[in-house]
Design a protein around this motif. Structure first.
Motif, mmCIF file in Angstrom:
data_model
loop_
_atom_site.group_PDB
_atom_site.id
_atom_site.type_symbol
_atom_site.label_atom_id
_atom_site.label_comp_id
_atom_site.label_asym_id
_atom_site.label_seq_id
_atom_site.Cartn_x
_atom_site.Cartn_y
_atom_site.Cartn_z
ATOM 1 N N ILE A 102 0.846 -1.189 0.000
ATOM 2 C CA ILE A 102 0.000 0.000 0.000
ATOM 3 C C ILE A 102 0.886 1.246 0.000
ATOM 4 C CG2 ILE A 102 -1.668 1.323 1.377
ATOM 5 C CD1 ILE A 102 -2.768 -1.395 2.365
ATOM 6 N N GLY A 103 0.514 2.204 -0.838
ATOM 7 C CA GLY A 103 1.284 3.439 -0.964
ATOM 8 C C GLY A 103 2.137 3.461 -2.209
ATOM 9 N N GLY A 104 2.384 2.292 -2.794
ATOM 10 C CA GLY A 104 3.198 2.227 -4.000
ATOM 11 C C GLY A 104 2.637 1.299 -5.053
ATOM 12 N N VAL A 105 1.369 0.892 -4.903
ATOM 13 C CA VAL A 105 0.775 -0.066 -5.839
ATOM 14 C C VAL A 105 0.674 0.553 -7.232
ATOM 15 C CG1 VAL A 105 -1.298 -1.399 -6.411
ATOM 16 C CG2 VAL A 105 -0.498 -1.293 -4.040
ATOM 17 N N ALA A 106 1.227 -0.162 -8.188
ATOM 18 C CA ALA A 106 1.192 0.258 -9.588
ATOM 19 C C ALA A 106 0.013 -0.390 -10.303
ATOM 20 C CB ALA A 106 2.496 -0.147 -10.274
ATOM 21 N N PRO A 107 -0.348 0.138 -11.465
ATOM 22 C CA PRO A 107 -1.430 -0.466 -12.232
ATOM 23 C C PRO A 107 -1.042 -1.806 -12.868
ATOM 24 C CG PRO A 107 -0.870 1.727 -13.092
ATOM 25 C CD PRO A 107 0.097 1.408 -12.016
ATOM 26 N N VAL A 108 0.261 -2.076 -12.978
ATOM 27 C CA VAL A 108 0.771 -3.294 -13.622
ATOM 28 C C VAL A 108 1.910 -3.871 -12.792
ATOM 29 C CG1 VAL A 108 0.138 -2.544 -15.967
ATOM 30 C CG2 VAL A 108 2.393 -1.944 -15.039
ATOM 31 N N GLY A 109 2.440 -5.006 -13.264
ATOM 32 C CA GLY A 109 3.563 -5.633 -12.563
ATOM 33 C C GLY A 109 3.124 -6.584 -11.474
ATOM 34 N N HIS A 110 1.895 -7.073 -11.575
ATOM 35 C CA HIS A 110 1.324 -7.961 -10.556
ATOM 36 C C HIS A 110 1.629 -9.424 -10.887
ATOM 37 C CE1 HIS A 110 -1.793 -4.507 -10.692
ATOM 38 N NE2 HIS A 110 -0.737 -4.150 -9.998
ATOM 39 N N PRO A 111 1.619 -10.300 -9.884
ATOM 40 C CA PRO A 111 1.899 -11.712 -10.134
ATOM 41 C C PRO A 111 0.890 -12.367 -11.091
ATOM 42 C CG PRO A 111 1.856 -11.263 -7.759
ATOM 43 C CD PRO A 111 1.417 -10.025 -8.455
ATOM 44 N N ALA A 112 -0.350 -11.905 -11.071
ATOM 45 C CA ALA A 112 -1.408 -12.420 -11.943
ATOM 46 C C ALA A 112 -2.364 -11.258 -12.226
ATOM 47 C CB ALA A 112 -2.155 -13.568 -11.256
ATOM 48 N N ASP A 126 -4.263 15.095 -20.229
ATOM 49 C CA ASP A 126 -3.401 14.551 -21.279
ATOM 50 C C ASP A 126 -2.382 13.578 -20.713
ATOM 51 O OD1 ASP A 126 -4.704 16.077 -23.198
ATOM 52 O OD2 ASP A 126 -3.260 17.724 -23.061
ATOM 53 N N VAL A 127 -1.863 13.885 -19.541
ATOM 54 C CA VAL A 127 -0.881 13.030 -18.873
ATOM 55 C C VAL A 127 -1.356 12.771 -17.457
ATOM 56 C CG1 VAL A 127 1.513 12.843 -18.045
ATOM 57 C CG2 VAL A 127 1.041 13.974 -20.226
ATOM 58 N N VAL A 128 -1.285 11.522 -17.050
ATOM 59 C CA VAL A 128 -1.563 11.157 -15.664
ATOM 60 C C VAL A 128 -0.342 10.423 -15.131
ATOM 61 C CG1 VAL A 128 -4.067 11.098 -15.938
ATOM 62 C CG2 VAL A 128 -2.752 9.004 -16.294
ATOM 63 N N TRP A 129 -0.228 10.380 -13.821
ATOM 64 C CA TRP A 129 0.930 9.772 -13.169
ATOM 65 C C TRP A 129 0.455 8.654 -12.252
ATOM 66 C CZ3 TRP A 129 6.045 11.370 -13.895
ATOM 67 C CH2 TRP A 129 6.183 12.490 -14.724
ATOM 68 N N ALA A 130 1.111 7.512 -12.351
ATOM 69 C CA ALA A 130 0.750 6.356 -11.539
ATOM 70 C C ALA A 130 1.960 5.876 -10.755
ATOM 71 C CB ALA A 130 0.234 5.233 -12.432
ATOM 72 N N ALA A 131 1.709 5.227 -9.634
ATOM 73 C CA ALA A 131 2.799 4.647 -8.845
ATOM 74 C C ALA A 131 3.480 3.561 -9.670
ATOM 75 C CB ALA A 131 2.264 4.063 -7.539
ATOM 76 N N ALA A 132 4.760 3.363 -9.385
ATOM 77 C CA ALA A 132 5.567 2.406 -10.155
ATOM 78 C C ALA A 132 6.048 1.239 -9.298
ATOM 79 C CB ALA A 132 6.738 3.122 -10.814
ATOM 80 N N GLY A 133 5.283 0.892 -8.256
ATOM 81 C CA GLY A 133 5.623 -0.283 -7.465
ATOM 82 C C GLY A 133 6.267 -0.008 -6.123
ATOM 83 N N HIS A 134 6.536 1.257 -5.842
ATOM 84 C CA HIS A 134 7.172 1.664 -4.580
ATOM 85 C C HIS A 134 6.664 3.054 -4.240
ATOM 86 C CE1 HIS A 134 10.325 3.016 -1.829
ATOM 87 N NE2 HIS A 134 10.635 1.743 -1.664
#
Length: 162
Positions: A102-112, A126-134
């Motif tokens: 929690i706090g760094g969950v990205a939209p992708v990179g999940h085990p399944a 036009d541009v949005v920013w998402a967490a990158a796993g950390h």
């Protein structure tokens, strides 16, 4: 040459993005940016441009909601639209479903794959920013890319976004 920070979850996100033909710069902050407002302030952008990755449960199964930082998910309303009950996911379920904390969950990179909804309010930018796993990382993307790379369903997550 300065060392580029590394973290296994961020590496998995970068690999997933690359598998989708994307190579955005992953931005590392000096400190954690665990709220949409902190991330927006650090990037000097509008809070609505932050794509919060929130893990809920829908009738016991993980549900990832990528929502605009400008509002909160109305879980009662959204659950009704989905025909079920939305609840808070435990930190253990978040980690199990996404491989991230929690706090760094990205939209992708999940085990399944995780069932994903993408807030239509994000399409306003036009541009949005998402967490990158950390919690210290983000990457730039677009609403259309979020839908494509997650296989997500575009949907309003609060009644006023209709």
């Amino acid at each position: 040459m300065p060392d580029t920070p590394s973290h296994p979850a961020v590496d998995r996100v970068a690999a997933s993005l690359a598998a989708h033909g994307l190579a955005p710069e992953i931005v590392w902050f000096d400190g954690a940016v665990t709220t949409a407002q902190l991330a927006a302030d650090a990037l000097d952008i509008q809070v609505g441009q932050i794509a919060n990755s929130l893990v809920f449960t829908l009738d016991g199964e993980p549900l990832l909601v990528l929502t605009s930082g400008s509002h909160r998910v109305d879980t009662d309303w959204l659950g009704g639209r989905l025909g079920g009950t939305i609840g808070r996911a435990s930190k253990e379920l978040v980690k199990e479903a996404t491989g991230q904390v929690i706090g760094g969950v990205a939209p992708v990179g999940h085990p399944a794959p995780v069932r994903t909804l993408v807030d239509t309010a994000l399409a306003e930018h036009d541009v949005v920013w998402a967490a990158a796993g950390h919690a210290k990382t983000v990457f730039p993307t677009t609403f259309a890319e979020l839908v494509r790379i997650t296989g997500g369903t575009p949907t309003a997550v609060v009644p006023e976004s209709l």
